[in-house]
Design a protein around this motif. Structure first.
Motif, short mmCIF file in Angstrom:
data_model
loop_
_atom_site.label_atom_id
_atom_site.label_comp_id
_atom_site.label_asym_id
_atom_site.label_seq_id
_atom_site.Cartn_x
_atom_site.Cartn_y
_atom_site.Cartn_z
N UNK A 1 0.81 -1.20 0.00
CA UNK A 1 0.00 0.00 0.00
C UNK A 1 0.86 1.26 0.00
N UNK A 2 1.78 1.33 0.95
CA UNK A 2 2.59 2.53 1.08
C UNK A 2 3.76 2.24 2.00
N UNK A 3 4.81 3.04 1.87
CA UNK A 3 5.99 2.87 2.70
C UNK A 3 6.57 4.23 3.04
N UNK B 1 10.74 10.08 3.61
CA UNK B 1 10.24 9.95 2.24
C UNK B 1 9.21 8.84 2.17
N UNK B 2 8.12 9.11 1.49
CA UNK B 2 7.03 8.14 1.41
C UNK B 2 6.69 7.83 -0.04
N UNK B 3 6.24 6.62 -0.26
CA UNK B 3 5.79 6.18 -1.57
C UNK B 3 4.45 5.49 -1.41
N UNK C 1 -4.05 4.31 -3.87
CA UNK C 1 -4.28 5.09 -2.65
C UNK C 1 -3.64 6.47 -2.70
N UNK C 2 -2.82 6.70 -3.72
CA UNK C 2 -2.12 7.98 -3.78
C UNK C 2 -3.12 9.12 -3.85
N UNK C 3 -2.88 10.13 -3.04
CA UNK C 3 -3.79 11.27 -2.97
C UNK C 3 -4.88 11.11 -1.93
N UNK C 4 -5.08 9.91 -1.44
CA UNK C 4 -6.09 9.66 -0.41
C UNK C 4 -5.47 9.23 0.92
N UNK C 5 -4.34 8.53 0.84
CA UNK C 5 -3.66 8.06 2.04
C UNK C 5 -2.41 8.91 2.26
N UNK C 6 -2.13 9.20 3.51
CA UNK C 6 -0.94 9.97 3.85
C UNK C 6 -0.21 9.30 5.00
N UNK C 7 1.06 9.01 4.76
CA UNK C 7 1.90 8.39 5.79
C UNK C 7 2.64 9.46 6.57
N UNK C 8 2.85 9.19 7.84
CA UNK C 8 3.75 9.99 8.65
C UNK C 8 4.44 9.07 9.64
N UNK D 1 2.10 6.20 11.02
CA UNK D 1 0.67 6.45 10.91
C UNK D 1 0.29 6.49 9.44
N UNK D 2 -0.93 6.05 9.16
CA UNK D 2 -1.48 6.26 7.83
C UNK D 2 -2.86 6.88 7.99
N UNK D 3 -2.99 8.07 7.48
CA UNK D 3 -4.27 8.77 7.46
C UNK D 3 -4.95 8.39 6.16
N UNK D 4 -6.11 7.76 6.28
CA UNK D 4 -6.83 7.26 5.10
C UNK D 4 -8.09 8.10 4.91
N UNK D 5 -8.12 8.86 3.86
CA UNK D 5 -9.25 9.74 3.57
C UNK D 5 -9.98 9.27 2.33
N UNK D 6 -11.22 9.75 2.18
CA UNK D 6 -12.05 9.42 1.01
C UNK D 6 -12.03 7.92 0.78
#
Length: 120
Positions: free
Chosen positions: A48-50, A56-58, A63-70, A79-84
């Motif tokens: 999904x994401x790293x 740096x995140x990929x 999910x790009x544009x909807x999920x945000x890693x920190x 953390x992964x913020x999952x929107x929409x």
């Protein structure tokens, strides 16, 4: 030994948001990459994401544009913020970490997984 504990899953309606956390605990020197995978019923586990230690995140295209890693390196937590969210995001989400021990050995660890359900 290192343990990864996921939290924050649950059920949400389409268009909603959830935030997952993955906290690493135990004895280690550092964590290289922390990754989220997911596995939907009847499907193979997918990346999904790293996020790297430097931040740096990929993201997978789905999910790009909807999920945000920190990442909070002081807390060894990602953390992964999952929107929409969409119904197709429904899956068990797994946290993975590539960990460096105090003796400079590198090992892979997995969390037990946490359910995310998105209803239409």
């Amino acid at each position: 030994q290192v343990q990864l504990a996921e939290s924050g899953g649950g059920s949400v309606q389409a268009g909603g948001s959830l935030r997952l956390s993955c906290a690493a605990s135990g004895s280690f020197s550092s964590i290289n990459v922390m990754v989220w995978y997911r596995q939907a019923p009847g499907k193979e586990r997918e990346w999904v994401a790293e996020i790297m230690s430097g931040g740096n995140a990929n993201y997978a295209g789905s999910v790009r544009g909807r999920f945000t890693l920190s990442r909070d390196n002081a807390k060894n937590t990602v953390y992964v913020e999952m929107d929409r969210l969409k119904p197709e995001d429904t899956a068990v989400y797994y946290c993975y970490a590539n960990v460096v021990s105090a003796f400079a050995n590198v090992r892979d660890y997995w969390g037990q997984g946490i359910q995310v359900t998105v209803s239409s």
